[in-house]
Design a protein around this motif. Structure first.
Motif, short mmCIF file in Angstrom:
data_model
loop_
_atom_site.label_atom_id
_atom_site.label_comp_id
_atom_site.label_asym_id
_atom_site.label_seq_id
_atom_site.Cartn_x
_atom_site.Cartn_y
_atom_site.Cartn_z
N THR A 156 14.44 26.10 57.51
CA THR A 156 14.88 25.07 56.57
C THR A 156 16.39 25.05 56.39
OG1 THR A 156 14.53 26.60 54.76
CG2 THR A 156 12.72 25.11 55.28
N TYR B 231 10.64 29.39 48.48
CA TYR B 231 9.59 28.45 48.87
C TYR B 231 8.26 29.03 48.42
CZ TYR B 231 13.53 27.61 51.94
OH TYR B 231 14.79 27.41 52.41
N TRP C 15 4.32 22.62 49.74
CA TRP C 15 5.37 23.55 49.35
C TRP C 15 6.00 23.13 48.03
CZ3 TRP C 15 6.02 28.10 51.53
CH2 TRP C 15 5.57 28.29 52.82
N TYR D 227 9.50 24.03 45.99
CA TYR D 227 10.81 24.64 46.19
C TYR D 227 11.40 24.99 44.83
CZ TYR D 227 9.97 22.59 50.70
OH TYR D 227 9.41 22.24 51.90
N ASN E 18 10.78 21.60 42.57
CA ASN E 18 10.53 20.26 43.07
C ASN E 18 9.73 20.36 44.36
OD1 ASN E 18 10.71 17.53 43.91
ND2 ASN E 18 12.71 17.33 42.92
N GLY E 19 9.03 19.31 44.69
CA GLY E 19 8.30 19.24 45.94
C GLY E 19 9.16 18.82 47.11
N LYS E 20 10.41 18.47 46.84
CA LYS E 20 11.34 18.06 47.90
C LYS E 20 12.52 19.03 47.95
CE LYS E 20 10.23 13.19 47.68
NZ LYS E 20 10.72 11.84 47.45
N LEU E 21 12.89 19.40 49.16
CA LEU E 21 14.02 20.30 49.37
C LEU E 21 15.25 19.44 49.67
CD1 LEU E 21 15.14 23.15 49.71
CD2 LEU E 21 14.41 23.07 52.08
N ASN E 22 16.09 19.24 48.67
CA ASN E 22 17.31 18.45 48.87
C ASN E 22 18.40 18.95 47.92
OD1 ASN E 22 16.65 17.33 46.35
ND2 ASN E 22 15.59 15.61 47.30
N LEU F 193 17.91 19.25 44.02
CA LEU F 193 17.24 20.45 43.51
C LEU F 193 18.27 21.47 43.04
CD1 LEU F 193 14.52 22.12 43.28
CD2 LEU F 193 15.10 22.98 45.55
#
Length: 110
Positions: free
Chosen positions: A17, A50, A57, A59, A77-81, A84
């Motif tokens: 990632t 994670y 996943w 995060y 959050n469910g999104k890795l950006n 976050l």
């Protein structure tokens, strides 16, 4: 195995990632492995972990004060950006109101 009611358990593939080839400006490592500090809110460290769930996943971004070793900001959050990590940083700043200047150290993965 079938007669005994056993089944093989497969491992999930490792997912990379961290993008080390990004075009963002690289910042020098000012912390330089010095994990001790004399006062609170002078040096913060952050990272992302994670967590596998049944829905996918999750995060979790955390920020820790190196003086107290307490988690002072976090966001999941469910999104890795980048939102976050920025949200976790905003929460830490709102919660502690650190004096300027202070050092926020991360692995620069996002």
């Amino acid at each position: 195995m079938e007669k005994c009611g056993c089944a093989a358990r497969t491992r999930k593939r490792y997912r990379v990632t961290t993008d080390s080839t990004h075009s963002f400006k690289k910042v020098p490592n000012l912390l330089n492995q010095k994990f001790q500090t004399e006062k609170p809110d002078i040096i913060w460290c952050s990272d992302i972990t994670y967590i596998p769930t049944q829905e996918g996943w999750l995060y979790l971004s955390v920020i820790m004060d190196l003086y107290s070793r307490k988690i002072i900001g976090w966001e999941d959050n469910g999104k890795l950006n980048q939102d976050l990590t920025l949200c976790a940083l905003r929460k830490a700043i709102e919660r502690t109101k650190p004096p300027a200047p202070f050092l926020h150290h991360s692995d620069q993965g996002i």
